[in-house]
Design an enzyme around this catalytic site. Structure first.
Site, PDB file in Angstrom:
ATOM      1  CG  ASP A 247       0.716   2.629  -5.221  1.00 17.14           C
ATOM      2  OD1 ASP A 247       0.132   3.705  -4.758  1.00 17.14           O
ATOM      3  OD2 ASP A 247       0.206   1.528  -5.345  1.00 17.14           O
TER       4      ASP A 247
ATOM      5  NE  ARG B 147      -1.275   1.506  -0.151  1.00 13.44           N
ATOM      6  CZ  ARG B 147      -1.011   0.781  -1.184  1.00 13.44           C
ATOM      7  NH1 ARG B 147      -0.903  -0.604  -0.956  1.00 13.44           N
ATOM      8  NH2 ARG B 147      -1.124   1.098  -2.318  1.00 13.44           N
ATOM      9  CD1 TRP B 148       6.255   5.397   4.452  1.00 19.84           C
ATOM     10  CD2 TRP B 148       5.618   7.376   5.216  1.00 19.84           C
ATOM     11  NE1 TRP B 148       7.198   5.916   5.158  1.00 19.84           N
ATOM     12  CE2 TRP B 148       6.705   7.234   5.503  1.00 19.84           C
ATOM     13  CE3 TRP B 148       4.807   8.427   5.393  1.00 19.84           C
ATOM     14  CZ2 TRP B 148       7.492   8.334   6.498  1.00 19.84           C
ATOM     15  CZ3 TRP B 148       5.443   9.696   5.913  1.00 19.84           C
ATOM     16  CH2 TRP B 148       6.672   9.506   6.334  1.00 19.84           C
TER      17      TRP B 148
ATOM     18  NE  ARG C 123      -4.510   9.605   0.107  1.00 24.55           N
ATOM     19  CZ  ARG C 123      -4.298   8.526  -0.386  1.00 24.55           C
ATOM     20  NH1 ARG C 123      -4.501   7.441   0.368  1.00 24.55           N
ATOM     21  NH2 ARG C 123      -3.831   8.462  -1.791  1.00 24.55           N
TER      22      ARG C 123
ATOM     23  CD  GLU D 272      -6.404   6.242 -15.159  1.00 25.32           C
ATOM     24  OE1 GLU D 272      -5.414   6.228 -15.061  1.00 25.32           O
ATOM     25  OE2 GLU D 272      -7.217   6.029 -16.286  1.00 25.32           O
ATOM     26  CG  ASN D 273      -3.408   9.489  -9.643  1.00 24.97           C
ATOM     27  OD1 ASN D 273      -2.263   9.462  -9.954  1.00 24.97           O
ATOM     28  ND2 ASN D 273      -3.964   8.233  -9.202  1.00 24.97           N
TER      29      ASN D 273
HETATM   30  C1  IPE Z   1      -0.410   4.576  -9.706  1.00 29.35           C
HETATM   31  O1  IPE Z   1      -0.847   4.639  -8.462  1.00 29.35           O
HETATM   32  C2  IPE Z   1      -0.326   5.992 -10.246  1.00 29.35           C
HETATM   33  C3  IPE Z   1       0.739   6.736  -9.656  1.00 29.35           C
HETATM   34  C4  IPE Z   1       1.712   5.975  -8.974  1.00 29.35           C
HETATM   35  C5  IPE Z   1       1.053   7.994 -10.017  1.00 29.35           C
HETATM   36  P1  IPE Z   1      -2.089   4.495  -8.099  1.00 29.35           P
HETATM   37  O2  IPE Z   1      -2.455   4.618  -6.535  1.00 29.35           O
HETATM   38  O3  IPE Z   1      -3.214   5.607  -8.524  1.00 29.35           O
HETATM   39  O4  IPE Z   1      -2.852   3.128  -8.670  1.00 29.35           O
HETATM   40  P2  IPE Z   1      -3.934   2.055  -8.301  1.00 29.35           P
HETATM   41  O5  IPE Z   1      -5.171   2.978  -8.019  1.00 29.35           O
HETATM   42  O6  IPE Z   1      -3.487   1.304  -6.988  1.00 29.35           O
HETATM   43  O7  IPE Z   1      -4.022   1.305  -9.418  1.00 29.35           O
HETATM   44  C1  IPE Z   2       1.474   7.382  -4.939  1.00 30.54           C
HETATM   45  O1  IPE Z   2       0.885   6.810  -3.694  1.00 30.54           O
HETATM   46  C2  IPE Z   2       1.453   8.728  -5.264  1.00 30.54           C
HETATM   47  C3  IPE Z   2       0.489   9.000  -6.190  1.00 30.54           C
HETATM   48  C4  IPE Z   2      -0.554   8.207  -6.939  1.00 30.54           C
HETATM   49  C5  IPE Z   2       0.416  10.667  -6.725  1.00 30.54           C
HETATM   50  P1  IPE Z   2      -0.789   6.860  -3.196  1.00 30.54           P
HETATM   51  O2  IPE Z   2      -1.168   7.939  -3.197  1.00 30.54           O
HETATM   52  O3  IPE Z   2      -1.534   5.994  -4.394  1.00 30.54           O
HETATM   53  O4  IPE Z   2      -0.787   5.958  -1.935  1.00 30.54           O
HETATM   54  P2  IPE Z   2      -1.690   5.011  -1.626  1.00 30.54           P
HETATM   55  O5  IPE Z   2      -1.513   3.814  -2.793  1.00 30.54           O
HETATM   56  O6  IPE Z   2      -3.050   5.537  -1.269  1.00 30.54           O
HETATM   57  O7  IPE Z   2      -0.994   4.273  -0.407  1.00 30.54           O
HETATM   58 MG    MG Z   3      -2.093   4.241  -4.760  1.00 33.67          MG
END
Ligand code: IPE
Ligand code: IPE
Ligand code: MG
Length: 252
Positions: A29, A33-34, A42, A76-77
């Protein structure tokens, strides 16, 4: 060699070999943000995240971890902007095509867990090819959770068992934990000993709900693209300092 000047090619001397986690699971995760911190879109974070995963896989292999499971895309993504979802699907496909030869050279056995039927068909083709090609490899077991949701997995198990009972192939009394586990996507792989989550979030986000029952959880503030061998070393030291009691009084 002093641990201070360790190159991290070999297992660091303060990590006890026979107390290594056999299976490490990781919620990667913080990619978004990185990128945001650097004024980038993103997707740049996702791109860099791939490099971090590649290095963790190699590190697990070098140090003797038997299995690595990485959360790449949750059920959920799909709720993210279409451009981001499309980019991720394209990225998965491209990496699989690009890395297959190296995975063969490194004896990696790759598998995918999740509802794969809902993925783009061109990605399914690459997944099938990679799984099929590497299935006899005897090195690290690398599972990628793609369109994975713990609840979806449990519902899928219930359906499969109900169908067996309905067809008269199993009795109600046959349903036990072992039978349940045989229907999980992770069948054949031991439960994770250690779960790592980056970016400081203290939640499971629907990952491996059954399998994480007794995993040690390690959360680091580090964002996923910055997760390197030194970070993994810290996670392993944290893990080895834990008392794993499994509900008993003394650690086993
Ligand atoms: C969890 O990260 C899913 C993956 C790393 C693929 P998310 O960014 O989707 O989770 P939430 O929304 O912070 O719970
Ligand atoms: C995790 O990083 C990767 C996936 C969920 C695919 P995020 O995309 O959730 O990064 P943040 O949480 O928005 O920083
Ligand atoms: Mg995330």
């Amino acid at each position: 060699m002093t641990s201070k000047h360790h190159s991290y090619q070999d297992l660091p001397s303060d990590v006890i070999q026979d107390r290594l986690p056999r299976h490490v699971a990781v919620i990667m995760d913080g990619n978004g943000r990185w990128a945001k911190q650097r004024g980038m879109p993103r997707i740049m974070g996702h791109r860099r995240g791939v490099d971090a995963l590649k290095d963790l896989l190699r590190c697990c292999r070098d140090w003797g971890v038997e299995a690595l499971t990485a959360y790449a895309f949750s059920t959920e993504n799909w709720g993210r902007p279409t451009e981001e979802v499309d980019f991720l699907m394209m990225l998965f496909e491209r990496i699989l095509r690009r890395e297959l030869r190296e995975m063969m050279e490194e004896n990696v056995q790759i598998r995918f867990i999740g509802n794969l039927e809902a993925l783009p068909s061109s990605l399914q083709v690459e997944i099938d090819r990679a799984v099929e090609t590497t299935k006899h490899n005897t090195g690290i077991q690398f599972s990628v959770a793609t369109n994975y949701g713990g609840r979806q997995e449990l519902v899928q198990v219930c359906r499969a068992i109900a169908a067996e009972v309905q067809a008269g192939k199993a009795n109600l009394e046959d349903i036990d934990e072992a039978m349940f586990e045989r229907h999980l996507y992770t069948n054949g792989i031991c439960d994770p000993d250690l779960l790592i989550r980056t970016s400081g979030e203290m939640r499971i986000s629907n990952f491996l709900l059954w399998q994480l029952a007794y995993s040690e959880i390690y959360v680091t503030e580090t964002l996923w693209p910055d997760f390197d061998r030194a970070e993994f070393h810290r996670a392993l030291c944290g893990y080895q300092a834990r008392d794993r009691r499994f509900g008993k009084v003394k650690a086993v």
